[in-house]
Design an enzyme around this catalytic site. Structure first.
Site, short mmCIF file in Angstrom:
data_model
loop_
_atom_site.label_atom_id
_atom_site.label_comp_id
_atom_site.label_asym_id
_atom_site.label_seq_id
_atom_site.Cartn_x
_atom_site.Cartn_y
_atom_site.Cartn_z
N HIS A 10 34.52 45.54 34.95
CA HIS A 10 34.56 46.70 35.86
C HIS A 10 33.58 47.78 35.41
CE1 HIS A 10 37.68 46.01 38.82
NE2 HIS A 10 38.57 45.67 37.92
N HIS B 38 38.05 40.98 32.11
CA HIS B 38 38.14 41.44 33.50
C HIS B 38 37.87 42.95 33.57
CE1 HIS B 38 40.23 41.54 37.60
NE2 HIS B 38 40.15 42.80 37.26
N GLU B 39 38.55 43.72 32.71
CA GLU B 39 38.39 45.19 32.72
C GLU B 39 37.00 45.60 32.25
OE1 GLU B 39 40.49 46.82 34.33
OE2 GLU B 39 42.01 45.24 34.35
N CYS C 260 43.32 41.76 41.22
CA CYS C 260 42.81 43.08 40.83
C CYS C 260 43.39 44.14 41.76
CB CYS C 260 41.28 43.06 40.94
SG CYS C 260 40.49 44.61 40.50
N GLY D 274 46.18 46.18 33.97
CA GLY D 274 44.97 46.82 33.47
C GLY D 274 44.34 47.69 34.53
#
Ligand code: ZN
Length: 193
Positions: free
Chosen positions: A137, A133-134, A91, A43
């Site tokens: 960001h 998670h993305e 990451c 990702g």
């Protein structure tokens, strides 16, 4: 375009929704996918390539040939969450650091695709984890922020080493100062967000 690493300030930027999906945005997303595959990631969010856009790409196979596993999420919103799952994360912007993170086990996601259609996705397991998670960001949140206190202590030396490397790069003039970065992000956002 390149992948920036912690503690680059753009990783802490909360991005505004994009107003439209046009050819230039599609080109940017194409570059993001190329970078993700080149680094064998699953990702990549726009913040990670120094762009203040609410968009991320995902392919859980990390295989550029598996096009049917490739996903683009524009202006994503997590509408519903349920349950919890804990699993190890890493990451591309926090290289060589891993730790367990608690996430929702199941989510309902709304996002626009490349044709500008709003889509709904009910996600579980690794897919749900990667999306959370993305999505973080885009709000300037990193997985290291979500480690347990013990987890944070475990990675502290590695984090400090990334901070020193970043300071060195900056001292060499390879990274703009905070004000320049903020001005550039504001300019890009004024154009597209
Ligand atoms: Zn990440």
């Amino acid at each position: 375009m390149r992948i920036i690493t912690y503690p680059h300030p753009t990783l802490r930027h909360k991005s505004k929704p994009l107003r439209r999906v046009d050819a230039e945005l599609k080109k940017t997303i194409g570059h993001m996918l190329d970078l993700m595959y080149a680094d064998e990631g699953v990702g990549l969010a726009a913040n990670q390539v120094d762009l203040p856009y609410r968009v991320f790409v995902l392919n859980l196979t990390a295989d550029s040939a598996a096009k049917d596993e490739e996903h683009v999420f524009i202006n994503p919103t997590i509408l519903k969450r349920s349950g919890t799952q804990e699993f190890e994360e890493g990451c591309l912007s926090v290289p060589e650091i891993y730790g367990d993170v608690k996430r929702s086990a199941k989510i309902l996601l709304s996002a626009y695709n490349l044709t500008g259609q709003e889509m709904r996705y009910e996600l579980t397991g690794l897919f749900a984890r990667a999306v959370q998670h993305e999505n973080d960001h885009l709000d300037g949140v990193l997985f290291i922020d979500r480690l347990t206190e013990t987890g944070k202590l475990t990675v502290q030396d590695a984090i400090e080493s990334l901070e020193r490397a970043f300071a060195d790069e900056r001292a060499r003039g390879r990274i703009a100062d905070d004000q320049q970065i903020a001005a550039r992000l504001a300019e890009l956002e004024a154009l597209r967000a």
